[in-house]
Scaffold this motif. Structure first.
Motif, PDB file in Angstrom:
ATOM      1  N   ARG A 107       0.705  -1.346  -0.219  1.00 14.79           N
ATOM      2  CA  ARG A 107      -0.296   0.178  -0.526  1.00 14.79           C
ATOM      3  C   ARG A 107       0.838   1.176  -0.062  1.00 14.79           C
ATOM      4  O   ARG A 107       0.752   2.330  -0.541  1.00 14.79           O
ATOM      5  N   GLU A 108       2.141   0.551   0.289  1.00 14.16           N
ATOM      6  CA  GLU A 108       2.654   2.358   1.059  1.00 14.16           C
ATOM      7  C   GLU A 108       3.001   2.099  -0.286  1.00 14.16           C
ATOM      8  O   GLU A 108       3.417   3.673  -1.048  1.00 14.16           O
ATOM      9  N   ALA A 111       1.078   4.322  -2.821  1.00 19.05           N
ATOM     10  CA  ALA A 111       1.251   5.817  -2.627  1.00 19.05           C
ATOM     11  C   ALA A 111       2.330   6.211  -2.433  1.00 19.05           C
ATOM     12  O   ALA A 111       1.832   8.155  -3.901  1.00 19.05           O
TER      13      ALA A 111
END
Length: 218
Positions: A107-108, A111
């Motif tokens: 997820r990071e 992002a």
């Protein structure tokens, strides 16, 4: 560099010397890459499919040992990390380069990739971040481009020096639905033939599918 980390290269040093003497030692393969259809899962998770695939591709280049080797000042060495980078287009449809710091968290990773894309696509001039990298740091990359509008059958990757295509170049194109739960896309790999053979490209393709499956099962 620890000796054991270079064992694979030392076993094929004679192959490296054979291909490295050639005007262009690059291996280029373009093929239909068959993958699990990650798009429904990405939609459920609110993750951009391109960045999820980017993460899977880069993880896979680290997993397949042959894609870790680079050349600097005539010496072969092995990388142990990657700086993600990829091409984008700006408001004038001109190419630019996005780059961001690695993270193991999916997820990071997504992002950071989206933030880097927004930053680079907002630039009119070519992103100068690459000019600030040392020659050693520059080799901790895989050159990535996506051409999502085209179902291409071949591509010629630019190379700064035909004699040293040691940084792999990877491109993919338009997604195609094939069967339920599967998709295909044109996929191109360029690498130094002294390090990478067709079999290792096959391993890379298999590993990408494994990485995507692992994401969806986590």
């Amino acid at each position: 560099m620890k000796a054991q980390e270079m064992q694979l290269f030392h076993r094929r040093r004679d192959r490296f010397e054979l291909f490295d003497r050639m005007d262009s030692p690059a291996l280029n393969l373009t093929f239909n890459l068959d993958l699990p259809d990650v798009r429904p899962w990405c939609k459920e998770q609110g993750l951009a499919p391109f960045h999820v695939l980017l993460c899977a591709v880069l993880r896979s280049t680290l997993a397949v040992e042959n894609f870790r080797y680079r050349i600097l000042d005539g010496e072969v060495f092995r990388i142990d990390r990657l700086t993600p980078s990829f091409t984008v287009i700006n408001e004038h449809n001109d190419l630019n380069f996005a780059q961001f710091a690695w993270t193991d968290d999916l997820r990071e990773f997504v992002a950071r990739g989206q933030a880097a894309r927004e930053e680079a696509s907002a630039m009119t001039e070519l992103n100068g971040v690459f000019r600030t990298m040392t020659p050693r740091a520059a080799r901790e990359q895989v050159f990535i481009t996506c051409i999502p509008w085209l179902d291409f059958t071949s591509i010629q990757h630019p190379t700064a020096n035909l004699g040293t295509p040691d940084i792999p170049s990877i491109a993919w194109g338009k997604f195609r639905d094939v069967t339920s739960g599967r998709l295909q896309l044109p996929f191109s790999v360029q690498a130094h033939h002294g390090f990478v053979d067709g079999f290792h490209v096959h391993q890379l393709a298999q590993q990408i599918a494994v990485e995507l499956t692992t994401f969806m099962q986590a």
